[in-house]
Scaffold this active site. Structure first.
Site, PDB file in Angstrom:
ATOM      1  N   ASP A   4      20.605 -34.192 -42.696  1.00 14.01           N
ATOM      2  CA  ASP A   4      19.210 -34.426 -43.060  1.00 14.01           C
ATOM      3  C   ASP A   4      18.319 -33.284 -42.608  1.00 14.01           C
ATOM      4  OD1 ASP A   4      19.163 -37.072 -44.303  1.00 14.01           O
ATOM      5  OD2 ASP A   4      19.971 -37.745 -42.385  1.00 14.01           O
ATOM      6  N   GLU A  12      17.693 -46.338 -51.089  1.00 10.08           N
ATOM      7  CA  GLU A  12      18.656 -45.837 -50.104  1.00 10.08           C
ATOM      8  C   GLU A  12      18.015 -46.028 -48.735  1.00 10.08           C
ATOM      9  OE1 GLU A  12      19.994 -41.821 -50.875  1.00 10.08           O
ATOM     10  OE2 GLU A  12      20.528 -41.549 -48.773  1.00 10.08           O
TER      11      GLU A  12
END
Lengths: 256, 398
Positions: free
Chosen positions: A57, A46
């Site tokens: 995140d 990824e």
């Protein structure tokens, strides 16, 4: 058949997906990092496209994104780096990023370019479902890309089924943060992953967030087709100048 | 957009024209969806309204006066009315929203409140209502802003709030907002996020605008009392994210005769590279959960704005305002740091009111309007200037 489907057909257990940030630790390290991941046992990569305001995140990945942006990473630069990557990288690669930079680059242009260089799928966590259905789904399908949605322990059953239907490649199951520490109770996550299993989803499920070592990887693999490691790997890169060595050591620790 | 749709209310998905919506990761979906499903129902409950109105009156100090500013009127050759939000408890309009949201959060069964703050005004307003209701309060504030705004940090602490520095990115409001959103992701069940402006994913822009709309609701009857007519010719307000402007404009947006004047912060000047005038410098994009105008690089990375006033120092603008700008319903002006400072000193000398630097921008724009004695201009005096004394003192010392 797409590379992702092919992967899950050949191997549907213990899939290891590793996240790395494009342009981190150095602008030119992107391909080297990906190659090292492949060589040391990652089944899937990824690749994160850095963004200034990455809401989904944690702080470690945000810091790597800030560094990558300082290093000069942009979407055009990334595509230039990825021009010939399929010569030696054969594992599936998905791009993860946020909607705003893609809108500025042009969504269709982005999909066309991604498909052209050999990218397999995309994750954009801040696309609303209704907009995906109305605008983006047709474009993504036109270029033969997979699109992966996230589900969480808070997602209703009805919505999980809908997100699974809209996804292809795999479904990204965000674990609760309690998976990170062995001292914390794993049972709520267990219940959630059991629920996912019982729903007979069309996509394989990979568990992400909080997978940081062999123990958490093994636990996640008990309940899903595999797991995604992000922050722990970025930390490993942070503390070692040698990308190959750091990657080998890190993945050895997970897989062996 | 449907031509007959009002400028006030977004579509069911939260769009004002092209702007708005909810661009959020799945981790926030349940909380935002819960809010979207329940905010109107809760706000319309008789008991909620009773408690909200009571607190606005007895605790916040509403209605705030609509003051005819005689000397400024003479100077600008018009009739200028100041809506005195600076007289609200805690010194700015921000508390109209936090009082509403704390009552809403309690009805949603939430036990923990988080907020972001730039200059600290919204943080103080949030800490205040949390103290009032005995609810745990965590305020995220950029590390740089914590240094620059020490008195407000002290106020929040005295009120019992925990102030957590945002150390990522530019360490200012944008990053404090990111950290607050992350906290919400990590605490999905017991926490409510009190956003301080008309930004964020739907339903926040609409919810905050509704809580602030008390400003224009009062203005209408107050102006009628004073002039015999409810409608001003102009409503002027400063815009960062745009909460005081949304409240001041709200009940006039669907009155075509009322000119809507929004004033952005030009910083050192629009083309100086040190500005926060989003409608002039921004492009369509997605920031903090909604589609709006956003100051950003060619590559879609959000840029750091500059304004002397921390409350206007934001690289985006609420989707309602982006739509007012694009549709032409609103006229968007700007004032530089220097013009805002000059205007604040003028207001202090002529009217005996020290305005917040944010509001100084609204005053500075009066010069740019061709006003006459026939006009009735309402300017939203969004906050008092105590928090800006350090900046004002530098000017006096210079």
């Amino acid at each position: 058949m797409s590379r992702l489907n092919n992967l899950f057909q050949q191997k549907n257990k213990r899939i290891l997906n590793v996240y790395c940030t494009a342009g981190y630790p150095t602008l030119q390290s992107t391909i080297n990092v990906m190659r090292s991941l492949q060589e040391n046992g990652a089944d899937l990569i990824e690749l994160g496209m850095p963004y200034s305001d990455p809401l989904a995140d944690g702080p470690v990945i945000q810091a790597s994104s800030s560094k990558a942006l300082q290093n000069g990473m942009t979407i055009p630069t990334l595509f230039a780096q990825l021009k010939d990557f399929r010569k030696d990288i054969t594992v599936p690669v998905i791009l993860m990023g946020y909607l705003n930079p893609l809108l500025q680059y042009g969504f269709e242009k982005f999909c066309a370019k991604a498909a052209e260089v050999g990218i397999d799928g995309i994750i954009i966590p801040d696309i609303p479902m209704y907009e995906f259905e109305q605008e983006y789904r047709a474009i993504i399908e036109k270029y033969g890309l997979d699109f992966i949605f996230l589900v969480t322990p808070e997602t209703s059953e009805e919505r999980i089924i809908k997100l699974d239907q809209l996804s292809s490649g795999f479904l990204y199951a965000v674990s609760s943060s309690s998976i990170t520490g062995s001292d914390k109770d794993f049972s709520p996550v267990e219940t959630y992953l059991h629920k996912l299993q019982s729903l007979k989803l069309k996509n394989p499920v990979l568990v992400g967030f909080g997978i940081k070592d062999k123990a958490t990887f093994e636990t996640a693999c008990k309940y899903a087709n595999g797991a995604i490691i992000g922050s722990a790997y970025i930390k490993a890169l942070e503390s070692d100048d040698n990308v190959e060595m750091a990657t080998r050591e890190f993945l050895n620790g997970i897989l062996n | 957009m449907n031509e007959t749709q009002s400028y006030i209310s977004p579509s069911p998905q939260g769009y004002y024209g092209r702007f708005g919506g909810a661009y959020i990761p799945e981790m926030l979906h349940r909380n935002v969806e819960e809010l979207k499903t329940r905010y109107l129902e809760i706000m319309h409950e008789a008991e909620f309204q009773r408690e909200y109105q009571q607190l606005l009156q007895d605790y916040v100090g509403r209605p705030t006066p609509l003051y005819f500013a005689g000397l400024l009127s003479r100077k600008y050759n018009t009739n200028l009315f100041l809506k005195r939000e600076d007289l609200c408890h805690t010194g700015a309009h921000k508390i109209n929203n936090t009082v509403g949201q704390i009552l809403l959060a309690l009805r949603l069964g939430k036990k923990r409140i988080i907020a972001e703050t730039g200059a600290g005004q919204h943080g103080v307003a949030t800490a205040t209502v949390c103290a009032l209701k005995g609810v745990e309060c965590i305020v995220y504030m950029g590390e740089k802003d914590i240094e620059r705004q020490a008195p407000n940090v002290a106020r929040m602490k005295m009120l019992g709030a925990k102030v957590i520095p945002a150390v990522s990115g530019s360490k200012t409001l944008k990053d404090a907002t990111n950290e607050a959103i992350r906290d919400w992701i990590n605490n999905p069940s017991d926490t409510h996020y009190i956003i301080g402006s008309v930004v964020g994913p739907h339903p926040y822009p609409d919810m905050v605008a509704r809580f602030q709309s008390i400003i224009s609701k009062e203005t209408r009857w107050q102006l009628k009392e004073k002039t015999g007519t409810e409608l001003p010719t102009h409503v002027v307000a400063c815009v960062g994210g745009g909460s005081n402007a949304a409240g001041a404009f709200y009940h006039f947006l669907d009155e075509p005769s009322v000119k809507i004047i929004a004033v952005e912060a030009a910083g050192y000047g629009i083309d100086s590279g040190m500005s926060a005038a989003t409608t002039r410098l921004g492009k369509e994009g997605v920031l903090h959960g909604s589609r709006s105008l956003v100051m950003q690089t060619e590559d879609g990375q959000v840029t750091e704005p500059h304004s002397i006033s921390a409350g206007l120092d934001y690289p985006g603008i609420g989707p309602m305002h982006a739509h007012l700008f694009e549709s032409g319903r609103g006229q968007f002006l700007s004032a530089t740091d220097e013009e805002a400072l000059k205007a604040s000193f003028e207001v202090a000398k002529l009217e005996g009111i020290i305005p917040a630097l944010e509001t100084g921008h609204a005053f500075a724009a009066l010069d740019q309007l061709s006003l006459t004695m026939e006009d009735r201009v309402v300017l939203c005096l969004s906050g008092r200037g105590d928090k800006d004394l350090a900046t004002y003192m530098k000017v006096m010392d210079a």
